[in-house]
Design an enzyme around this catalytic site. Structure first.
Site, PDB file in Angstrom:
ATOM      1  N   LYS A 185      32.586   3.869  -5.283  1.00 12.26           N
ATOM      2  CA  LYS A 185      31.745   4.874  -4.654  1.00 12.26           C
ATOM      3  C   LYS A 185      30.551   4.188  -4.001  1.00 12.26           C
ATOM      4  O   LYS A 185      29.870   3.367  -4.620  1.00 12.26           O
ATOM      5  CB  LYS A 185      31.271   5.901  -5.704  1.00 12.26           C
ATOM      6  CG  LYS A 185      30.722   7.174  -5.110  1.00 12.26           C
ATOM      7  CD  LYS A 185      30.552   8.246  -6.179  1.00 12.26           C
ATOM      8  CE  LYS A 185      30.119   9.560  -5.548  1.00 12.26           C
ATOM      9  NZ  LYS A 185      30.019  10.653  -6.543  1.00 12.26           N
ATOM     10  N   GLU A 227      33.361  25.014 -15.567  1.00 10.61           N
ATOM     11  CA  GLU A 227      32.418  26.110 -15.801  1.00 10.61           C
ATOM     12  C   GLU A 227      32.957  27.152 -16.780  1.00 10.61           C
ATOM     13  O   GLU A 227      32.192  27.709 -17.577  1.00 10.61           O
ATOM     14  CB  GLU A 227      32.068  26.784 -14.465  1.00 10.61           C
ATOM     15  CG  GLU A 227      31.279  25.916 -13.509  1.00 10.61           C
ATOM     16  CD  GLU A 227      32.133  24.978 -12.678  1.00 10.61           C
ATOM     17  OE1 GLU A 227      31.560  24.188 -11.897  1.00 10.61           O
ATOM     18  OE2 GLU A 227      33.384  25.028 -12.801  1.00 10.61           O
ATOM     19  N   ARG A 254      32.908  30.994 -10.951  1.00  8.98           N
ATOM     20  CA  ARG A 254      34.217  30.599 -11.478  1.00  8.98           C
ATOM     21  C   ARG A 254      34.430  31.093 -12.908  1.00  8.98           C
ATOM     22  O   ARG A 254      35.549  31.061 -13.422  1.00  8.98           O
ATOM     23  CB  ARG A 254      34.334  29.079 -11.422  1.00  8.98           C
ATOM     24  CG  ARG A 254      34.226  28.515 -10.002  1.00  8.98           C
ATOM     25  CD  ARG A 254      33.916  27.024 -10.011  1.00  8.98           C
ATOM     26  NE  ARG A 254      35.053  26.225 -10.420  1.00  8.98           N
ATOM     27  CZ  ARG A 254      35.867  25.587  -9.593  1.00  8.98           C
ATOM     28  NH1 ARG A 254      35.689  25.671  -8.298  1.00  8.98           N
ATOM     29  NH2 ARG A 254      36.869  24.878 -10.051  1.00  8.98           N
TER      30      ARG A 254
END
Length: 621
Positions: free
Chosen positions: A283, A368, A396
């Site tokens: 990354k 979540e 969600r």
């Protein structure tokens, strides 16, 4: 060699250049990304990490005929460059400019619109199934990061995919582990051997011949079992989860080796069943500061390329910062308080809490639904969970909020960050539905602070004085308001000023817009008062007794199901003589732009409030 990214046909270049030339193109793309994102802000580290991976995708697959579905989509900048949108990067995430996520309206190459996590495999499986039903022939590829694998939806999709044996490909972009510990010479050799086109073709031919007789089928079964035992004894259990689900596993591969990636992808096309290609990437690759601080450069504002420092950073504390520091202070005096994050602990301000109480801090990943039920279990057993999640991501887990927390009336505190209009991330990230989905649920108290001081008081009130579900929703950005001090929050709304013609009821952070509107209306001769609506639910029923000609509700939530609609309905049933005008986000999805620009577009800014009020009285005249 230098490429003109804004004018060259990059797809043709990627497909026809030799691999050495593509390395130069990768360097140009990284330089381009760093330059552009330093000006506009955006998701930098994730895109720097997928340059070669995205080039390999477009070399091997033929978009838009082949469908490429990016999970979350914040890593699609390279895809946008390669598909002819480099000349739009000056407008990246700007009002009326190019989105930071895949958008079908921008390009036919954006096969599916994303913005939230863990959906790509489900969507790609749907596309591949539709392809088969329609008798068509194209590839479908889901590109998903290792972080998204913490979302439970992924495993529902993988289970369905393995059972269906549908031909689609998954690229697992893994930037969360070191490439050195699991990619040695032997592993690379085995991976290359198993994914070579000659190997695949020979294997298919042998299998076909063995399947032609009953004895052959028995031999093939024995060979398959022996091969798997050898494979797992040599390279361990890498990929065994996928294999057990019926998904062919290739990898891991160096995500910055274009040739190796292309070979793996070409080999996967020869297999008429689900295949997952495990790719290891770095990354932030190619930019020192992004490699060193990948979290900071995951999503970043405009920055100085040389130093990596954010340009024009405000000194005013953000709501997130105030939240994190305050809940940490409260936890120091109340050992029942625990904090839960869903992969966004730093972004939601919980860094200080983790530093002080690591044993009471839980980051459950991008999950979540699990976070919400986990909080319910903690609350049921005597803890006071504070669950910090972005408003749009909390959507969600609506079922879990209803069934697991509110139905049992459990003392869980929801800290809903990024409520209202969030700005540059656009439609998928605006928190424009939380008041609608929360206020419909019994037992929950919904609070909306107008500034950081009120947020501090609300947290103390929610944690130490209430006993049941509490949601506190607050916006992104500075917590310092332009209004005068509101005084201590004691669980009720606050009257800022009185008027005989108009009363403006301002929900939470809309107070400043309401105050500005009131000032302009007074200048036009309308006696106008303002009230700070800090408690959205339970509704203060005495508000219907306000004795003015017009009551204006102002909120940064959607019109449907919001505070204004509920208040107007109550006023009608209570026989109120005042007219009610609701000012809220219209019933539509709102694109990206600055919050001030979007407030104007949505008609929830001070000028729009004034215009609406004046037009109301003109109609009444």
């Amino acid at each position: 060699m230098k490429y003109d990214l804004e004018r060259d046909n990059l797809i043709e270049i990627v497909k026809n250049s030799d691999y050495k030339e593509l390395e130069f193109l990768a360097d140009d793309i990284r330089s381009f990304l760093i330059d552009k994102v330093s000006e506009t802000g955006g998701h930098l580290a994730s895109n720097l990490g997928v340059v070669e991976l995205t080039m390999a995708l477009h070399r091997v697959f033929n978009s838009p005929e082949d469908r490429i579905v990016f999970d979350v989509g914040h890593q699609a900048y390279v895809h946008k460059i390669l598909t002819g949108r480099a000349d739009q990067f000056d407008t990246l995430r700007q009002y009326k400019g190019m989105s930071g996520f895949p958008k079908s309206r921008e390009s036919v190459h954006d096969a599916y619109e994303t913005g939230h996590s863990s959906t790509s495999i489900s969507a790609a499986l749907g596309m591949a199934t539709a392809r088969d039903l329609q008798g068509e022939n194209y590839d479908v590829v889901a590109v998903i990061g290792d972080g998204s694998l913490t979302g439970g939806l992924v495993y529902e999709a993988l289970n369905n995919l393995g059972a269906s044996k549908t031909n689609m490909k998954i690229i697992l972009n893994d930037n969360g582990m070191s490439i050195s510990h699991n990619v040695g010479g032997l592993t690379t050799h085995l991976s290359n051997l198993r994914t070579s086109s000659n190997y695949i073709k020979a294997k298919n031919s042998i299998n076909s011949k063995l399947d032609s007789t009953s004895v052959g089928k028995t031999i093939r079964g024995g060979l398959h079992a022996t091969k798997d035992r050898i494979k797992h004894s040599v390279i361990g259990d890498e990929g065994s989860l996928f294999e057990h689900l019926g998904i062919k596993y290739f990898g891991p591969f160096d995500g910055h080796d274009i040739e190796g990636l292309c070979n793996a992808m070409e080999a996967s096309k020869l297999i008429n069943k689900p295949v997952i290609i495990h790719v290891i990437t770095t990354k932030g690759k190619g930019y020192t500061w992004a490699e060193k601080y990948p979290r900071k450069f995951h999503g970043i504002a405009s920055f100085d390329i040389e130093t990596g420092d954010i340009v024009s950073k405000s000194d005013a504390p953000s709501y997130s910062k105030v939240f994190g520091e305050t809940v940490t202070e409260i936890a120091a005096n109340n050992d029942k308080v625990v904090a839960i994050a869903a992969a966004m602990g730093t972004a939601t301000g919980l860094g200080p809490f983790y530093d002080n109480f690591p044993e009471r801090y839980f980051d459950v990943g991008i999950a979540e639904e699990h976070a919400t039920v986990f909080a319910a279990g903690l609350a049921k057993s005597g803890q006071i969970p504070v669950l910090a999640i972005y408003s749009s991501f909390m959507q969600r887990a609506i079922d879990m909020i209803i069934e697991d927390i509110c139905l049992q009336n459990l003392h869980v505190v929801f800290a809903l960050d990024r409520a209202g209009l969030v700005g540059a991330d656009g439609e998928t990230h605006h928190g424009q539905f939380d008041l609608s989905y929360l206020t419909m649920i019994p037992n929950v108290t919904v609070l909306a602070p107008a500034d950081g001081d009120q947020l501090k008081d609300m947290l103390d009130y929610a944690i130490n004085e209430l006993d049941g579900p509490v949601a506190i929703r607050y916006p992104r950005g500075s917590s310092v308001g332009e209004h005068e001090s509101l005084g201590e929050f004691k669980g009720s709304n606050i009257t800022m000023s009185e008027g005989s013609d108009i009363t403006i009821l301002a929900v939470g952070a809309m107070l400043d817009e309401a105050k500005k509107a009131a000032t302009e209306l007074r200048a036009k001769g309308y006696s106008t008062g303002v009230r700070n609506i800090a408690v959205v639910k339970p509704m203060d029923l005495s508000l219907a007794e306000i004795d003015t000609k017009l009551i204006i509700t102002v909120e940064d939530n959607g019109l449907n199901g919001g505070f204004g609609q509920a208040f107007a309905a109550y006023c009608k049933s209570a026989g109120s003589k005042a007219d009610v005008m609701t000012v809220a986000i219209p019933d539509s999805f709102i694109e990206h732009g600055s919050v001030s620009q979007l407030r104007v577009e949505c008609g929830i800014d001070a000028a729009s409030i004034v215009k609406g009020a004046v037009e109301h009285f003109e109609r009444k005249a």
